[in-house]
Scaffold this motif. Structure first.
Motif, PDB file in Angstrom:
ATOM      1  N   VAL A   1       1.939 -10.442   3.633  1.00  0.00           N
ATOM      2  CA  VAL A   1       1.209 -11.639   3.204  1.00  0.00           C
ATOM      3  C   VAL A   1       0.643 -11.415   1.802  1.00  0.00           C
ATOM      4  O   VAL A   1      -0.122 -10.460   1.579  1.00  0.00           O
ATOM      5  N   GLU A   2       1.049 -12.277   0.887  1.00  0.00           N
ATOM      6  CA  GLU A   2       0.612 -12.158  -0.517  1.00  0.00           C
ATOM      7  C   GLU A   2      -0.915 -12.157  -0.602  1.00  0.00           C
ATOM      8  O   GLU A   2      -1.583 -12.955   0.048  1.00  0.00           O
ATOM      9  N   GLY A   3      -1.465 -11.238  -1.382  1.00  0.00           N
ATOM     10  CA  GLY A   3      -2.920 -11.181  -1.585  1.00  0.00           C
ATOM     11  C   GLY A   3      -3.666 -10.425  -0.502  1.00  0.00           C
ATOM     12  O   GLY A   3      -4.874 -10.234  -0.599  1.00  0.00           O
ATOM     13  N   GLN A   4      -2.952 -10.006   0.540  1.00  0.00           N
ATOM     14  CA  GLN A   4      -3.618  -9.266   1.632  1.00  0.00           C
ATOM     15  C   GLN A   4      -2.987  -7.898   1.866  1.00  0.00           C
ATOM     16  O   GLN A   4      -3.078  -7.333   2.959  1.00  0.00           O
ATOM     17  N   CYS A   5      -2.305  -7.413   0.831  1.00  0.00           N
ATOM     18  CA  CYS A   5      -1.638  -6.103   0.950  1.00  0.00           C
ATOM     19  C   CYS A   5      -1.939  -5.268  -0.292  1.00  0.00           C
ATOM     20  O   CYS A   5      -1.895  -5.791  -1.405  1.00  0.00           O
ATOM     21  N   ASN A   6      -2.232  -4.005  -0.077  1.00  0.00           N
ATOM     22  CA  ASN A   6      -2.315  -3.121  -1.232  1.00  0.00           C
ATOM     23  C   ASN A   6      -0.962  -3.109  -1.944  1.00  0.00           C
ATOM     24  O   ASN A   6       0.080  -3.308  -1.320  1.00  0.00           O
ATOM     25  N   ARG A   7      -1.024  -2.877  -3.245  1.00  0.00           N
ATOM     26  CA  ARG A   7       0.198  -2.950  -4.038  1.00  0.00           C
ATOM     27  C   ARG A   7       0.373  -1.632  -4.801  1.00  0.00           C
ATOM     28  O   ARG A   7      -0.550  -1.201  -5.500  1.00  0.00           O
ATOM     29  N   PHE A   8       1.529  -1.024  -4.658  1.00  0.00           N
ATOM     30  CA  PHE A   8       1.800   0.235  -5.364  1.00  0.00           C
ATOM     31  C   PHE A   8       3.076   0.110  -6.182  1.00  0.00           C
ATOM     32  O   PHE A   8       4.110  -0.336  -5.670  1.00  0.00           O
ATOM     33  N   HIS A   9       2.958   0.499  -7.438  1.00  0.00           N
ATOM     34  CA  HIS A   9       4.110   0.542  -8.328  1.00  0.00           C
ATOM     35  C   HIS A   9       4.472   2.010  -8.526  1.00  0.00           C
ATOM     36  O   HIS A   9       3.638   2.795  -8.983  1.00  0.00           O
ATOM     37  N   LEU A  10       5.692   2.373  -8.174  1.00  0.00           N
ATOM     38  CA  LEU A  10       6.129   3.765  -8.241  1.00  0.00           C
ATOM     39  C   LEU A  10       7.148   3.934  -9.370  1.00  0.00           C
ATOM     40  O   LEU A  10       8.131   3.184  -9.428  1.00  0.00           O
TER      41      LEU A  10
ATOM     42  N   ILE B   1       5.354  -2.124  -1.913  1.00  0.00           N
ATOM     43  CA  ILE B   1       5.752  -0.963  -2.722  1.00  0.00           C
ATOM     44  C   ILE B   1       6.943  -1.345  -3.595  1.00  0.00           C
ATOM     45  O   ILE B   1       7.977  -1.805  -3.080  1.00  0.00           O
ATOM     46  N   ASN B   2       6.774  -1.188  -4.897  1.00  0.00           N
ATOM     47  CA  ASN B   2       7.839  -1.530  -5.836  1.00  0.00           C
ATOM     48  C   ASN B   2       8.241  -0.293  -6.632  1.00  0.00           C
ATOM     49  O   ASN B   2       7.383   0.421  -7.143  1.00  0.00           O
ATOM     50  N   PHE B   3       9.539  -0.074  -6.740  1.00  0.00           N
ATOM     51  CA  PHE B   3      10.045   1.062  -7.517  1.00  0.00           C
ATOM     52  C   PHE B   3      10.456   0.590  -8.906  1.00  0.00           C
ATOM     53  O   PHE B   3      11.085  -0.460  -9.048  1.00  0.00           O
ATOM     54  N   HIS B   4      10.078   1.373  -9.910  1.00  0.00           N
ATOM     55  CA  HIS B   4      10.400   1.034 -11.298  1.00  0.00           C
ATOM     56  C   HIS B   4      11.066   2.219 -11.989  1.00  0.00           C
ATOM     57  O   HIS B   4      10.388   3.213 -12.273  1.00  0.00           O
ATOM     58  N   PRO B   5      12.364   2.157 -12.251  1.00  0.00           N
ATOM     59  CA  PRO B   5      12.949   3.208 -13.089  1.00  0.00           C
ATOM     60  C   PRO B   5      12.389   3.047 -14.498  1.00  0.00           C
ATOM     61  O   PRO B   5      12.270   1.925 -14.999  1.00  0.00           O
ATOM     62  N   MET B   6      11.967   4.144 -15.114  1.00  0.00           N
ATOM     63  CA  MET B   6      11.316   4.026 -16.412  1.00  0.00           C
ATOM     64  C   MET B   6      12.353   4.018 -17.526  1.00  0.00           C
ATOM     65  O   MET B   6      12.635   5.043 -18.140  1.00  0.00           O
TER      66      MET B   6
END
Ligand code: ZN
Ligand code: ZN
Length: 295
Positions: free
Chosen positions: A99-108, A142-147
């Motif tokens: 649910v948008e706005g009710q979850c911690n968000r992590f960018h990896l 959880i979102n993965f980001h190749p740098m």
């Protein structure tokens, strides 16, 4: 910028009465930028304790955001992630969607030229052969980001990454926030020809703080060169406090902080290494769990 060490050990956690002063958890650093952005460097077992601390604030309510930068995916840098409680906090609807706005968000973040298998590796260590809960179960977003290009802007921080010398590669980071620069170079070996790694010099240039891999003493790294018996550590991907001092002096770093302490080094041995380093470069510190530095 504010820096806190949650894990300073290399290779494997070493709990016990002989490691109380410096701590027994593997690599994890917390960085708070001037605008309050939370950066986490590596997810060794120290991230479990950081997670418990974060739960007291917005992460406990499922409204936190953090950016986790991985140096590489060796086990001592990822093994705490399944125990990072804020990753379990979030609401899912009946269909199992977050649910948008009710979850911690992590960018990896991991670099495509070093760690293109970051997601696969994190998923792999949570397969049921190894761990009872899989990555998809986690309720946080959880979102993965190749740098790509090894540069990224996160909040007020400009982050540059470069490949350093380590089996399968590793990223060193230069984090610039306002006028201040933090350089993190762990799991990096110095070049065998006696030179200083150009990539590391660029990352560390005029940094306020250089956090450096000092797993070994010079004698442990290359016993034969000191007339001693014992296995050489050349090619194992780690360095010494003496090499850290060379880099710090050449790059005009204001303060050197030694980390990735060897599992064989108890408090006494780490303190002795710190004393030896301070005798050459005053102000040098051996990192310990709970150490907070402002820059
Ligand atoms: Zn390591
Ligand atoms: Zn490593």
């Amino acid at each position: 910028m504010h820096l806190k060490f949650w894990g300073v050990r290399g290779s494997v956690p070493v709990p016990g009465r002989e490691t109380v002063k410096y701590g027994g958890n593997t690599t994890c650093l917390e960085v708070r930028t001037n605008d309050g952005t939370l950066l986490i460097i590596d997810a060794g077992t120290g991230i479990r304790l950081l997670g418990l601390e974060l739960m007291k604030g917005e992460f406990g309510r499922g409204t936190g955001t953090a950016h986790i930068l991985f140096t590489h995916s060796h086990w001592d840098h990822i093994q705490g992630f399944p125990f990072f409680i804020p990753a379990y906090i979030g609401s899912k609807d009946d269909a199992g969607n977050r649910v948008e706005g009710q979850c911690n968000r992590f960018h990896l973040y991991g670099a495509s030229d070093v760690d293109d298998r970051l997601e696969a590796t994190l998923r792999g260590q949570m397969e049921h052969f190894y761990f009872p809960v899989d990555l998809n179960y986690l309720s946080a977003q959880i979102n993965f980001h190749p740098m790509v290009g090894n540069n990224v802007q996160i909040g007020s921080a400009t982050i540059t990454a470069k490949r350093l010398i380590h089996p399968n590669g590793v990223l060193g980071y230069r984090i610039q926030d306002g006028d201040h620069v933090l350089c993190i170079a762990t799991d990096c070996e110095h070049p065998s020809d006696g030179s200083i790694d150009r990539n590391l010099l660029e990352l560390a240039q005029n940094a306020d703080i250089l956090v450096y891999d000092a797993q070994y003493t010079p004698e442990e790294y290359n016993p034969a060169a000191h007339g001693l018996q014992g296995p050489s550590k050349i090619g194992w991907g780690h360095s010494t406090f003496m090499e850290g001092i060379r880099v710090a002096q050449e790059a005009k770093v204001k303060r050197l902080v030694l980390t990735h302490h060897d599992p064989l080094h108890n408090d006494e041995r780490v303190a002795e290494m710190e004393r030896r380093a301070q005798a050459i470069l005053p102000g040098t510190l051996a990192a310990y769990e709970g150490l907070v530095l402002q820059l």
